[in-house]
Design a protein around this motif. Structure first.
Motif, mmCIF file in Angstrom:
data_model
loop_
_atom_site.group_PDB
_atom_site.id
_atom_site.type_symbol
_atom_site.label_atom_id
_atom_site.label_comp_id
_atom_site.label_asym_id
_atom_site.label_seq_id
_atom_site.Cartn_x
_atom_site.Cartn_y
_atom_site.Cartn_z
ATOM 1 N N VAL A 21 49.097 43.326 49.013
ATOM 2 C CA VAL A 21 47.990 42.396 48.829
ATOM 3 C C VAL A 21 46.745 43.178 48.395
ATOM 4 O O VAL A 21 46.292 44.061 49.119
ATOM 5 N N PRO A 22 46.197 42.859 47.213
ATOM 6 C CA PRO A 22 45.025 43.595 46.733
ATOM 7 C C PRO A 22 43.756 43.202 47.484
ATOM 8 O O PRO A 22 43.594 42.067 47.913
ATOM 9 N N SER A 23 42.846 44.157 47.633
ATOM 10 C CA SER A 23 41.565 43.917 48.294
ATOM 11 C C SER A 23 40.578 43.206 47.381
ATOM 12 O O SER A 23 39.608 42.615 47.842
ATOM 13 N N LYS A 24 40.830 43.277 46.074
ATOM 14 C CA LYS A 24 39.962 42.629 45.082
ATOM 15 C C LYS A 24 40.704 42.602 43.758
ATOM 16 O O LYS A 24 41.765 43.213 43.616
ATOM 17 N N ALA A 25 40.153 41.896 42.794
ATOM 18 C CA ALA A 25 40.728 41.872 41.451
ATOM 19 C C ALA A 25 40.341 43.159 40.729
ATOM 20 O O ALA A 25 39.243 43.669 40.908
ATOM 21 N N GLY A 26 41.254 43.673 39.943
ATOM 22 C CA GLY A 26 40.945 44.861 39.163
ATOM 23 C C GLY A 26 41.920 45.987 39.430
ATOM 24 O O GLY A 26 42.589 46.041 40.466
ATOM 25 N N ALA A 27 41.970 46.908 38.497
ATOM 26 C CA ALA A 27 42.912 48.021 38.577
ATOM 27 C C ALA A 27 42.596 48.987 39.717
ATOM 28 O O ALA A 27 43.472 49.703 40.195
ATOM 29 N N ASP A 28 41.342 49.028 40.170
ATOM 30 C CA ASP A 28 40.949 49.980 41.203
ATOM 31 C C ASP A 28 41.030 49.408 42.624
ATOM 32 O O ASP A 28 40.517 49.995 43.565
#
Length: 69
Positions: free
Chosen positions: A42-49
């Motif tokens: 699960v990503p913490s935010k949108a974006g590659a970083d």
């Protein structure tokens, strides 16, 4: 969208979830998902970083809809 109109094409998982919720809200509907050793990052935010949290789901998730009073 009315009951007589055909649904538009769904192209993403969020659109599918929103469409299901919209169609079932107020109908005392229940959606049940059963997972067996499903793993998701699960990503913490949108974006590659984005940082990712690793979730493991093993069980049942039930979503129930109802009309508000």
């Amino acid at each position: 969208m009315s009951e007589s109109e055909p649904p538009s094409e769904t192209t993403t998982w969020p659109e599918l979830a929103i469409g299901l919720y919209d169609r079932l809200t107020g109908r005392n509907a229940e959606i049940t998902y059963e997972f067996e050793d499903m793993e998701v990052d699960v990503p913490s935010k949108a974006g590659a970083d984005a940082d990712h949290a690793h979730w493991r789901v093993d069980g049942t998730l039930t979503i129930t809809t109802r009309e508000r009073d």
